[in-house]
Design a protein around this motif. Structure first.
Motif, PDB file in Angstrom:
ATOM      1  N   ALA A  53     -11.322  -6.278  26.655  1.00 56.81           N
ATOM      2  CA  ALA A  53     -10.395  -6.689  27.608  1.00 56.81           C
ATOM      3  C   ALA A  53      -9.128  -7.079  26.654  1.00 56.81           C
ATOM      4  N   GLY A  54      -9.119  -6.405  25.525  1.00 53.86           N
ATOM      5  CA  GLY A  54      -7.571  -6.198  25.349  1.00 53.86           C
ATOM      6  C   GLY A  54      -7.672  -7.392  24.296  1.00 53.86           C
ATOM      7  N   LEU A  73     -12.549 -16.282  18.291  1.00 49.49           N
ATOM      8  CA  LEU A  73     -12.303 -14.991  18.326  1.00 49.49           C
ATOM      9  C   LEU A  73     -10.534 -14.279  18.747  1.00 49.49           C
ATOM     10  N   GLY A  74     -10.922 -12.683  18.199  1.00 47.09           N
ATOM     11  CA  GLY A  74      -9.423 -11.998  18.614  1.00 47.09           C
ATOM     12  C   GLY A  74      -8.532 -11.912  17.062  1.00 47.09           C
ATOM     13  N   ASP A  79      -5.463 -14.834  19.964  1.00 43.05           N
ATOM     14  CA  ASP A  79      -6.504 -15.731  19.452  1.00 43.05           C
ATOM     15  C   ASP A  79      -7.167 -16.789  19.661  1.00 43.05           C
ATOM     16  N   HIS A  80      -7.148 -16.700  21.847  1.00 46.00           N
ATOM     17  CA  HIS A  80      -7.510 -17.786  22.083  1.00 46.00           C
ATOM     18  C   HIS A  80      -8.788 -17.860  22.630  1.00 46.00           C
ATOM     19  N   CYS A  97     -12.075 -17.628  27.359  1.00 45.65           N
ATOM     20  CA  CYS A  97     -10.013 -17.272  26.990  1.00 45.65           C
ATOM     21  C   CYS A  97     -10.183 -18.312  27.647  1.00 45.65           C
ATOM     22  N   TRP A  98      -9.025 -19.372  26.961  1.00 49.06           N
ATOM     23  CA  TRP A  98      -7.619 -19.752  28.145  1.00 49.06           C
ATOM     24  C   TRP A  98      -6.585 -19.709  27.624  1.00 49.06           C
ATOM     25  N   ASN A  99      -5.670 -19.137  27.859  1.00 51.84           N
ATOM     26  CA  ASN A  99      -4.347 -18.974  27.170  1.00 51.84           C
ATOM     27  C   ASN A  99      -3.503 -20.521  27.538  1.00 51.84           C
TER      28      ASN A  99
END
Length: 185
Positions: A53-54, A73-74, A79-80, A97-99
């Motif tokens: 998922a990158g 995570l990240g 790290d979002h 994950c949310w930007n």
């Protein structure tokens, strides 16, 4: 000279009023002070899924509430992503994950479960999530909007066991008790 001084004073007062009104209504909605502590071991399969998922396959513990672990995570720049799992059961983390989290638009990342029992109305089954620094607590409301429960936000995490069956909505509040966000909207 007296006229010029009075005019300058009026301009300064007007500028101060405009500046005060330009301040955001709520502060701390675009930050999370809790960066996590300690590394969380991820299963190999989860690391591979995150890489696909990158997302850097790293997890840091934000908090433990009851039997649940909350993680971020990240890595730098991505790290979002946040996750939660039931501590000790060996299951992988549920991850989202949310930007645009955290932000004034999304001050909480709600990871709660809604459902219905035996054909009854949909209600909050399990309440948990990650909150921006400016969120002080979340409350649970019934269909009429009355508060039926509350959970504090500590270290940017909220969780509540035994949410009342009448709870149909989760509302994020600031320290003054003003509504910031609600799920469902």
């Amino acid at each position: 000279m007296k006229r010029i001084t009075s005019f300058v004073l009026i301009l300064l007062v007007a500028a101060a009023i405009v500046a005060a009104q330009a301040q955001p209504r709520h502060s701390g909605l675009a930050s999370i002070a809790n960066v996590g502590h300690g590394k969380v071991q991820l299963a190999r399969s989860m690391r591979l899924e995150l890489e696909r998922a990158g997302i850097a396959p790293r997890a840091r513990l934000l908090a433990v509430r009851g039997r649940k672990s909350f993680v971020r995570l990240g890595g730098p720049g991505n790290d979002h992503c946040y996750g939660v799992n039931k501590k000790g059961n060996g299951s992988p983390f549920g991850v989202t994950c949310w930007n645009d989290f955290p932000s004034a638009t999304h001050p909480i990342l709600d990871l709660s479960t809604f459902g219905a029992d035996g054909g009854g109305p949909v209600h909050v089954l399990d309440a948990q999530g990650i909150a921006a620094d400016g969120v002080a607590s979340v409350v649970f409301t019934d269909a009429g909007g009355a508060v039926v429960g509350r959970a504090p936000v500590t270290a940017n995490v909220y969780a509540a066991a035994g949410v009342p069956v009448s709870a149909v909505r989760i509302v994020a509040l600031d320290a003054e008790g003003r509504m910031l966000f609600a799920v469902p909207k």
